[in-house]
Design an enzyme around this catalytic site. Sequence first.
Site, PDB file in Angstrom:
ATOM      1  N   LYS A 157       3.831  12.652   1.557  1.00  0.00           N
ATOM      2  CA  LYS A 157       3.158  11.735   0.625  1.00  0.00           C
ATOM      3  C   LYS A 157       3.782  11.778  -0.773  1.00  0.00           C
ATOM      4  CE  LYS A 157      -1.470  11.162   2.647  1.00  0.00           C
ATOM      5  NZ  LYS A 157      -2.899  11.516   2.508  1.00  0.00           N
TER       6      LYS A 157
ATOM      7  N   ASP B  63      -7.768  17.490  10.301  1.00  0.00           N
ATOM      8  CA  ASP B  63      -7.471  16.654   9.133  1.00  0.00           C
ATOM      9  C   ASP B  63      -8.454  15.496   9.015  1.00  0.00           C
ATOM     10  OD1 ASP B  63      -6.037  15.546   6.961  1.00  0.00           O
ATOM     11  OD2 ASP B  63      -4.897  14.260   8.322  1.00  0.00           O
TER      12      ASP B  63
HETATM   13  P1  C2E Z   1      -6.218  10.680   4.370  1.00  0.00           P
HETATM   14  O1  C2E Z   1      -7.094  10.071   3.331  1.00  0.00           O
HETATM   15  O2  C2E Z   1      -5.964  12.133   4.283  1.00  0.00           O
HETATM   16  O3  C2E Z   1      -6.861  10.361   5.788  1.00  0.00           O
HETATM   17  C1  C2E Z   1      -6.384  10.943   6.968  1.00  0.00           C
HETATM   18  C2  C2E Z   1      -6.957  10.278   8.194  1.00  0.00           C
HETATM   19  O4  C2E Z   1      -8.359  10.444   8.214  1.00  0.00           O
HETATM   20  C3  C2E Z   1      -6.725   8.778   8.252  1.00  0.00           C
HETATM   21  O5  C2E Z   1      -5.457   8.486   8.766  1.00  0.00           O
HETATM   22  C4  C2E Z   1      -7.836   8.359   9.211  1.00  0.00           C
HETATM   23  O6  C2E Z   1      -7.478   8.666  10.554  1.00  0.00           O
HETATM   24  C5  C2E Z   1      -8.966   9.304   8.839  1.00  0.00           C
HETATM   25  N1  C2E Z   1      -9.857   8.630   7.862  1.00  0.00           N
HETATM   26  C6  C2E Z   1      -9.927   8.840   6.550  1.00  0.00           C
HETATM   27  N2  C2E Z   1     -10.876   8.067   5.991  1.00  0.00           N
HETATM   28  C7  C2E Z   1     -11.422   7.359   6.993  1.00  0.00           C
HETATM   29  C8  C2E Z   1     -12.473   6.363   7.064  1.00  0.00           C
HETATM   30  O7  C2E Z   1     -13.089   5.998   6.074  1.00  0.00           O
HETATM   31  N3  C2E Z   1     -12.752   5.850   8.294  1.00  0.00           N
HETATM   32  C9  C2E Z   1     -12.091   6.241   9.414  1.00  0.00           C
HETATM   33  N4  C2E Z   1     -12.420   5.689  10.589  1.00  0.00           N
HETATM   34  N5  C2E Z   1     -11.077   7.137   9.376  1.00  0.00           N
HETATM   35  C10 C2E Z   1     -10.762   7.698   8.192  1.00  0.00           C
HETATM   36  P2  C2E Z   1      -4.767   7.076   8.432  1.00  0.00           P
HETATM   37  O8  C2E Z   1      -5.729   5.977   8.566  1.00  0.00           O
HETATM   38  O9  C2E Z   1      -3.527   6.988   9.261  1.00  0.00           O
HETATM   39  O10 C2E Z   1      -4.386   7.181   6.923  1.00  0.00           O
HETATM   40  C11 C2E Z   1      -3.354   8.024   6.471  1.00  0.00           C
HETATM   41  C12 C2E Z   1      -3.390   8.106   4.978  1.00  0.00           C
HETATM   42  O11 C2E Z   1      -3.199   6.790   4.436  1.00  0.00           O
HETATM   43  C13 C2E Z   1      -4.728   8.565   4.397  1.00  0.00           C
HETATM   44  O12 C2E Z   1      -4.794   9.969   4.398  1.00  0.00           O
HETATM   45  C14 C2E Z   1      -4.682   7.958   3.018  1.00  0.00           C
HETATM   46  O13 C2E Z   1      -3.882   8.717   2.143  1.00  0.00           O
HETATM   47  C15 C2E Z   1      -3.986   6.657   3.258  1.00  0.00           C
HETATM   48  N6  C2E Z   1      -4.941   5.544   3.461  1.00  0.00           N
HETATM   49  C16 C2E Z   1      -5.451   5.101   4.617  1.00  0.00           C
HETATM   50  N7  C2E Z   1      -6.267   4.062   4.410  1.00  0.00           N
HETATM   51  C17 C2E Z   1      -6.290   3.834   3.081  1.00  0.00           C
HETATM   52  C18 C2E Z   1      -6.941   2.863   2.232  1.00  0.00           C
HETATM   53  O14 C2E Z   1      -7.688   1.988   2.675  1.00  0.00           O
HETATM   54  N8  C2E Z   1      -6.682   2.944   0.880  1.00  0.00           N
HETATM   55  C19 C2E Z   1      -5.874   3.913   0.372  1.00  0.00           C
HETATM   56  N9  C2E Z   1      -5.686   3.952  -0.953  1.00  0.00           N
HETATM   57  N10 C2E Z   1      -5.239   4.829   1.141  1.00  0.00           N
HETATM   58  C20 C2E Z   1      -5.433   4.782   2.483  1.00  0.00           C
HETATM   59 FE    FE Z   2      -1.382  12.311   6.978  1.00  0.00          FE
END
Ligand code: C2E
Ligand code: FE
Length: 396
Positions: A233, A313
């Site tokens: 990241k 995670d």
């Molecule tokens: P992260 O915030 O560390 O989230 C890791 C994983 O946790 C996400 O992988 C997802 O599988 C799960 N997760 C986190 N928050 C939610 C949620 O509200 N609902 C659900 N169903 N799952 C959740 P993912 O989706 O592959 O995202 C990887 C990274 O991408 C995230 O790491 C974050 O840094 C970023 N990201 C994902 N979606 C968003 C978003 O809508 N806005 C922003 N600013 N960043 C995002």
């Molecule tokens: Fe990740």
Amino acid sequence: MGRRQELEKRQTLLARFGRLIAAETRLDGLLTIIAEEVRHILAADRCSVFLVDAYKNELWTKILVGPEEKILRVPMGQGIAGFVAKTGSAVNIRDAYRDSRFTQDLDRVVGYQTRTVMAVPLKGRDGRPVGVFEVLNKSKGSFTDEDEGLLRILATMAASFIENATLYEDLRRSHLETIYRMALVAEFRDQQDTGKHLRRMSRFSGIIAAALGMSYLESEEIRYASPLHDIGKVAIPDAILRKPGKLSAEEYDEMKRHTLYGSQMLANAESRLLRLAAKIAVAHHEHYDGSGYPYGLKGMDIPVEARIVSVADVFDALVSRRVYKGAWTVDDAKSYIKSQESKLFDPEVIKALFASFDEILAAMEEENRRILEDEVINRLPPGVSGEQSFERHHQS
Ligand code: C2E
Ligand code: FE
Ligand code: SIN
Ligand code: SIN
């Protein structure tokens, strides 16, 4: 017991002592074995092994206060142990409370009354004290000259093992700490609660691995490699990483590349731990049903370490606040994980998470408490840290 049997018994005990300390490479285990054996061999009620912290000019020892393990620190020169470490000479005291060197600190903390004390220095390779062996309250009478000779032999036998284990421990710790600090660098920009998510997901990963039946060593490796999963990241622009709202499809595509960036940064490392970290970094967003990224790997093609970290995670991401989402309750996060069985996650890993859930919650609470404490301590001016001589035992 006759003189002859007495001597034979001592020889047996010494041989056993030598065997036991040679078999243990970890400092923690070594100190426990030594204290227990020395206590037994000298028929003492307690035995403490103090080690010199040359950097702080202090001695430290582990003590049990009720069920809790604490670290007691004594300034060099202070107390019996401090005196022995500083002067390098042994002491044998018949009435501790009438000896001006005795400080009663230890007694007060553990609720104990020391009568007799004998202490000898542990000398390192260069002849300087690296620690002190101290035995308290002989079961009958006071410690004799013969006891002192015996304690000296035990100290000589143990010294090089302790020295080696200390060096190894130092190296291991700085390696782990460097890895952990690297992970912090990546997270620094991402989250305000520096380290909180990393510490928790790292603990969860280790607990799940153990619950899956992996060995202590394997579980520890996963625990220490897992904080690097998101290191990639650092290469993601702020506009995406810190975007308060939902990512566009293009932004999400770029975000997904953090897995590949991470594996590039860690690729071809010499360190086993870093190679494991690379494996986890690239595969921690793969899904069990093949719908994940970056490669769409499926089921057992995803390394088990990544299948574990994925659950740890996401579980912790859900219960945490993010710039783009609020914190979920533990129950909601649990239901979500369950709902993704065989879709996002490996059913066996989910089973292991639920089977060890009490331990997971305890680790979560412990890490939250620790972060609060660290924050409080960091806000105090230097020199004001409450109980000066105590330090919480940081397990690592
Ligand atoms: P992260 O915030 O560390 O989230 C890791 C994983 O946790 C996400 O992988 C997802 O599988 C799960 N997760 C986190 N928050 C939610 C949620 O509200 N609902 C659900 N169903 N799952 C959740 P993912 O989706 O592959 O995202 C990887 C990274 O991408 C995230 O790491 C974050 O840094 C970023 N990201 C994902 N979606 C968003 C978003 O809508 N806005 C922003 N600013 N960043 C995002
Ligand atoms: Fe990740
Ligand atoms: C020791 O050095 O024996 C412990 C501190 C004390 O003197 O009470
Ligand atoms: C460390 O704290 O330096 C090692 C990593 C961890 O315990 O989470």
